[in-house]
Design an enzyme around this catalytic site. Structure first.
Site, mmCIF file in Angstrom:
data_model
loop_
_atom_site.group_PDB
_atom_site.id
_atom_site.type_symbol
_atom_site.label_atom_id
_atom_site.label_comp_id
_atom_site.label_asym_id
_atom_site.label_seq_id
_atom_site.Cartn_x
_atom_site.Cartn_y
_atom_site.Cartn_z
ATOM 1 C CE LYS A 171 -1.987 2.633 2.957
ATOM 2 N NZ LYS A 171 -1.820 4.068 2.300
ATOM 3 C CD GLU B 14 13.140 4.186 8.356
ATOM 4 O OE1 GLU B 14 12.953 4.495 8.742
ATOM 5 O OE2 GLU B 14 13.113 3.735 6.770
ATOM 6 C CB CYS C 17 13.140 9.007 8.643
ATOM 7 S SG CYS C 17 13.134 7.811 7.360
ATOM 8 C CD GLU D 48 10.338 12.289 11.755
ATOM 9 O OE1 GLU D 48 9.946 11.647 12.202
ATOM 10 O OE2 GLU D 48 11.226 11.519 10.946
#
Lengths: 286, 488, 315
Positions: B194, B268, B302, B399
């Site tokens: 997906k 992850e 990331c 983040e």
């Protein structure tokens, strides 16, 4: 129409430093089919041809090794693509040379192509399988990497003119060696076709050098040449391997002894044969 | 030595005429269905949604929204393909399909680069030079493993896991698809992938590529949708393994959902990478590395080096050079071959970046923002550096996932390590120094899955990537990347 | 714009101090430098920018004839072309200079007269630099007496590589003194210095010694100018300008044969040292065959079709 076409025959030449050339000696010899019919006149390489091939292989080795493993894999995969598109021609020569029925020859060719794909995938994995970090007792980062032996001389199998040739040549190439190979004396044309394909497969010149001729005449030169780092004696028959192994000891060559066709195809014996282990220590501290 | 500053305007003022790549190369269709059992099919609920070009806010295409029913169809297709075909296909044969896919990606690379840039907003230079070549390289690399699994160090004849549900993010759409699919297929699994809601297009082109490669039907199914689609995939009892790349927030939910099942899981997740600069760093390359570390892909990475830890003795000099370099970045049309920083991927992401940077200012950090002009339409954020940041500032703790860098200082290697590790994340860090022994000392102590020394944001199919702590678990890439897809 | 100010030049008082200064320069990471140069080479220069860049590049060429077999006739041809590279199109700028050995300076001077094209002479026992300082200085004097505007000297690479940086420095200072108002270009021969760290140190050494230009190569060794080497030198002149106020030029020489390469270098200049350096006063190409390619590309931009090499004279 086809009846009236007079066949244009190919001259089979040596592959040295990326060029297809006749022997410097001017000699050639007649190669026949397994059934004994005339197949081709093939260059009969000399000791000087072997010498020239070694010079080319040595000159090419550093760059072949310093190319990325990914790049070497792409080059070998390209060879598989070229071979795939010329399967019919290869099968014809294997059938004639080895005396196989067409179907059996096609199976052999398919296996040879698969072997190319197998080695294409190994280039960037050898370091992960054969190398690694070593947990030394001290403040050091210590790791070992496989590096190529350098220039490898290969005496290709006499019987298995294509599959055996591909296996013996690609294993050392895959790990970063360059190769000088003596093709099967009686069945050299499939190997020469692979050589032609290599010239259109992005192989840098001098990485793969193919010499055809009389095995007994040329193997002592290959075994004694001090600028060859390793030798695969697969195509040497009988007791001759012992004598050549002794000669090879003169310059401390890595020697792979013949084992015949019963080798396990998933064995890493050939891949391991011509790699050295290079270990680096680095201090760790503020 | 005394320092006389050159005016910033004197750098890079040779104006480059626009050099746009042609959008026609993308050859997009108007609408795309779901790729199930080797065919594009309509979604059962007939729901569609639009995929926008974030640089213009224009609709590129409409794609199907997969419902729970569609997820079920996709999983059933993957199961059938696993049972009847793929688990019986030898490694050597699987390898050849993967090699084919890699080659077709190379052949269609320009088209894929354009699609990726239109859909994602990243500069064409990056999609052309990084995303697409790396995606092809991943297929090449894992193609080679398919017939060598016995040698991968997981024992003799390792078996696949089964049907894998794979959910990927919007920051590297095709590359993340390659990271997920290549090892899974090499190991003998079948997949339901997906793609992210805002970036489904390159995965749909990949579906066409799988058809061209004649990959057996159902081995890979690609279903577009939103969070509800992903959720249905995670919960589906027919899935043996979930692989997720995305936010820590969603990762935590997924782990809770599968906690009481036998499903295998790799995550992850987010990060807040520290780039540690010592005073003996190779300064010009270090500045480039910091820039790449935070402005590559608009900071939508990331493992971005979002916190710069500079040794105090050179902090002023580094900041001066950094600000000068930020001012040089060419921000704008992602399709222009000379663009360095493209569009923010979505309105929602832009909002979040604006919100967090507002905190940066209100908490007292010193803000430097590029004076570059921003286009009127689309989602844009000018490259920004915050100096005088401390560990307790929100911009240092959260983040941001955007083109925003926080600069902090340290005095000793211990302090650098302590500050770098003072986060719940642990994905990647950078160390800049010409002193190898200290770099290794620092690397040993950093709680991060990847440490880059004198470089940043390097990726290679042979190198394992993944996090520790709340950045997730499991590795992608390299020999280690096979483990997640083998029943070992 | 930075105003040069002699008082800000760091005074070099001893070899030990000079050595410490050079050792204190930060290192160059080879991987990073090469990656940066490669990335800048992906800049796409099109349309009016390309036309402007081609003309700028032409104006930066030091048209070079450094073969033992060069005849007086060739020098006449070269100088004529230097003044008017395309005889049919007066809008094509003159090149910056012609670059010849000292014995051909007088002849070049005669042909060029008082045109804007400078006469540059290679000197100081070019290309090896292996002669006594007395001979090197005499070489420079000869060139200046014959009418040279610029002197391209070579450094003693042997002395540099063996750590005798004071000797290299003193030679540059001595040559600079003889040069007087003539521009001094100091050739580092980066192909023999090999490492980027050496390139950076040699750049600073030459600039501290009074170089008006630092130049990559003689064109007489295997490795000539490369983009990463140019990058490191451009960083050096940028940093030197920031710390001293002196703007030193950069000349890349050897192996630059086509317009694409030349434009890559201009991008490198633009994005490293800055647009202040985008002038023949501060950036040069030492080349011979490059000029014809620039002219061909220029004509191609006008005509829309690729042109034959024979459109332009061979010299």
């Amino acid at each position: 129409m086809s009846d009236s076409h007079v066949e244009v025959r190919k001259t089979y030449k040596l592959l040295i430093d990326g060029a297809l050339a006749r022997s410097e000696s001017g000699r050639s010899y007649e190669v026949t089919t397994a059934a004994g019919a005339f197949l081709a006149n093939v260059a009969q390489g000399s000791r000087k041809d072997v010498r020239a091939a070694v010079v080319a292989a040595r000159a090419a080795q550093a760059n072949w090794w310093s190319a990325t493993a990914y790049n070497r894999g792409q080059v070998i995969y390209r060879l598989a693509e070229m071979a795939e598109s010329r399967r019919a021609e290869l099968a014809e020569h294997v059938a004639l040379s080895e005396g196989l029925k067409p179907a059996a020859a096609q199976v052999t060719v398919a296996r040879a192509v698969d072997r190319m794909v197998w080695y294409a995938g190994w280039t960037d994995k050898v370091a992960q399988v054969l190398g690694g970090a070593n947990p030394v007792a001290g403040p050091f980062f210590n790791f070992s990497l496989p590096t190529p032996s350098g220039v490898v001389g290969v005496v290709a199998p006499q019987e298995s003119s294509l599959e055996g040739f591909v296996d013996c040549v690609l294993a050392p190439l895959c790990v970063g060696n360059t190769v000088v190979v003596l093709a099967s004396q009686l069945r050299p044309t499939p190997a020469l076709l692979v050589g032609e394909m290599s010239t259109t497969s992005d192989f840098p010149t001098g990485v793969l050098n193919i010499v055809t001729g009389f095995t007994q005449e040329l193997t002592p030169t290959l075994a004694s040449h001090e600028d060859i780092d390793g030798i695969d004696l697969e195509g040497v028959e009988g007791d001759a391997a012992d004598a050549l192994a002794k000669v090879a000891a003169g310059s401390i060559k890595r020697v792979l002894r013949p084992r015949g066709r019963h080798d396990d195809p998933t064995s890493l014996r050939r891949l391991r044969a011509f790699v050295e282990t290079s270990t680096v220590w680095h201090t760790i501290g503020q | 030595m005394t320092q006389h500053h050159l005016a910033n305007s004197e750098l890079g003022s040779l104006d480059y005429d626009p050099a746009p790549e042609s959008a026609q190369i993308a050859k997009l269709k108007g609408a795309y269905g779901l790729f199930i059992d080797g065919q594009f099919t309509d979604p059962t609920q007939h729901e569609q949604f639009a995929s926008l070009n974030p640089a213009t806010e224009e609709t590129l295409v409409t794609v199907a929204h997969a419902s729970a029913e569609d997820v079920d169809r996709a999983v059933a297709s993957a199961r059938k393909a696993y049972d009847t075909v793929w688990s019986k296909t030898t490694g050597a044969r699987r390898a050849k399909y993967l090699f084919r896919i890699a080659r077709i990606i190379q052949e269609r690379s320009r088209e894929l680069a354009v699609v990726e840039t239109l859909d994602n907003g990243k500069p064409i230079r990056e999609s052309r030079d990084v995303d697409i070549p790396l995606a092809a390289a991943h297929f090449f690399y894992y193609a080679g493993w398919a017939d060598k699994l016995d040698h991968a160090g997981f024992g003799a004849d390792p078996r696949p896991v089964g049907v894998c549900g794979q959910i990927i993010p919007w920051n590297f759409p095709l590359l993340m698809a390659a990271w997920k699919l290549a090892p899974a297929l090499a190991a003998g699994n079948t997949c339901v992938l997906k793609p992210a809601e805002t970036t489904p297009l390159s995965a749909l082109i990949l579906a066409e590529i799988l058809q061209q490669a004649e990959l057996p039907e159902g081995v890979v199914n690609i279903i577009t949708g939103d969070g509800s689609t992903g959720s249905a995939l995670v919960e589906h009892p027919g899935v043996d393994k979930i692989a997720f790349t995305g936010s820590t927030e969603v990762g935590r939910l997924i782990q809770q959902r599968v906690a009481t099942t036998t499903k295998r899981l790799t995550l992850e997740l987010g990060g807040n990478g520290a780039n540690i600069v010592f005073d003996d760093a190779p300064v010009d390359e270090m500045i480039e590395g910091i820039i790449d570390g935070i402005f590559f892909n608009q900071g939508h990475v990331c493992c971005a080096g979002s916190r710069l830890l500079v040794q105090e003795t050179i902090a002023d000099e580094v900041l001066r050079r950094l600000v000068r370099r930020v001012e040089q970045l060419r921000v704008g049309d992602p399709m222009d071959k000379n663009t360095d920083v493209g569009a923010i991927n979505s309105a929602a992401q832009l909002e979040r970046i604006k919100e967090l940077t507002a905190f940066g200012e209100s908490e007292g950090a010193t803000r430097y923002t590029s004076s570059c002009a921003l286009p009127d339409k689309g989602y844009w954020f000018a490259p920004t550096v915050f100096a005088d940041v401390t560990q307790s500032h929100r911009i240092a703790r959260e983040e941001i996932f955007g083109p925003v860098l926080s600069v902090l200082t340290f005095r000793t290697p211990e302090e650098a390590v302590a500050k770098a590790n003072n986060t719940n994340y642990g994905l990647a860090c950078g160390v800049w120094s010409e002193k190898g022994s200290r770099t290794l000392w620092v690397a040993q102590r950093l709680r991060a899955g990847v440490v880059w020394a004198n470089t940043y944001n390097r990726f290679d199919p042979t190198s394992p990537f993944g996090g520790v702590r709340e950045s997730g678990f499991g590795r992608e890439g390299g020999r280690h990347g096979l483990e997640a897809y083998l029943n070992v | 714009m930075v105003i040069p100010d002699a008082s800000t030049m760091p005074a070099v008082e001893s070899e030990a101090q000079l050595r410490a200064l050079l050792a204190g320069l930060c290192g160059v990471d080879a991987v990073g430098a090469e990656a940066r140069a490669a990335k800048l080479a992906t800049r796409s220069i099109k349309r009016s920018t390309k036309r402007a860049a081609l003309d700028l590049a032409i104006s930066m060429v030091d048209l070079t004839a450094l073969e033992g077999a060069d005849s007086p006739g060739r020098i006449v041809s070269l100088c004529t072309k230097a003044m008017r590279p395309d005889p049919r199109d007066p809008r094509v700028p003159s090149v910056a200079a012609v670059c010849v050995y000292a014995d051909l300076v007088a002849q070049a001077r005669t042909v060029l007269g008082d045109s804007s094209v400078k006469v540059a002479a290679v000197a100081t026992a070019f290309p090896s630099g292996r002669a006594s300082l007395r001979v090197k200085l005499a070489d420079v004097s000869d060139a200046l007496d014959a009418g040279a505007d610029e002197v391209d000297m070579v450094i003693d690479r042997g002395a540099f590589l063996s750590g005798r940086v004071g000797q290299v420095f003193d030679e540059i200072v001595a040559v600079k003194e003889v040069c007087g108002r003539a521009q001094l270009k100091v050739i580092l021969e980066t192909g023999e210095l090999v490492t980027y760290d050496n390139v950076r140190r040699a750049s600073w050494l030459a600039m501290l010694g009074g170089a008006d230009f630092i130049k990559t190569s003689t064109g007489k060794v295997v490795v000539s100018a490369t983009t990463p080497v140019a990058l490191v030198m451009l960083e050096a002149v940028r940093d030197f300008a920031e710390s001293t106020g002196h703007l030193v030029g950069v000349k890349v020489a050897g192996g630059i044969r086509n317009s694409k390469d030349a434009i890559h270098y201009l991008v490198l200049v633009n994005e490293t040292a800055g647009s202040s350096w985008l002038t023949p006063d501060l950036f040069r190409f030492g080349a011979s065959s490059l000029l014809n390619d620039l002219l061909m590309q220029r004509l191609k931009q006008q005509r829309g079709a690729y042109v034959r090499p024979d459109e332009f004279s061979g010299d």
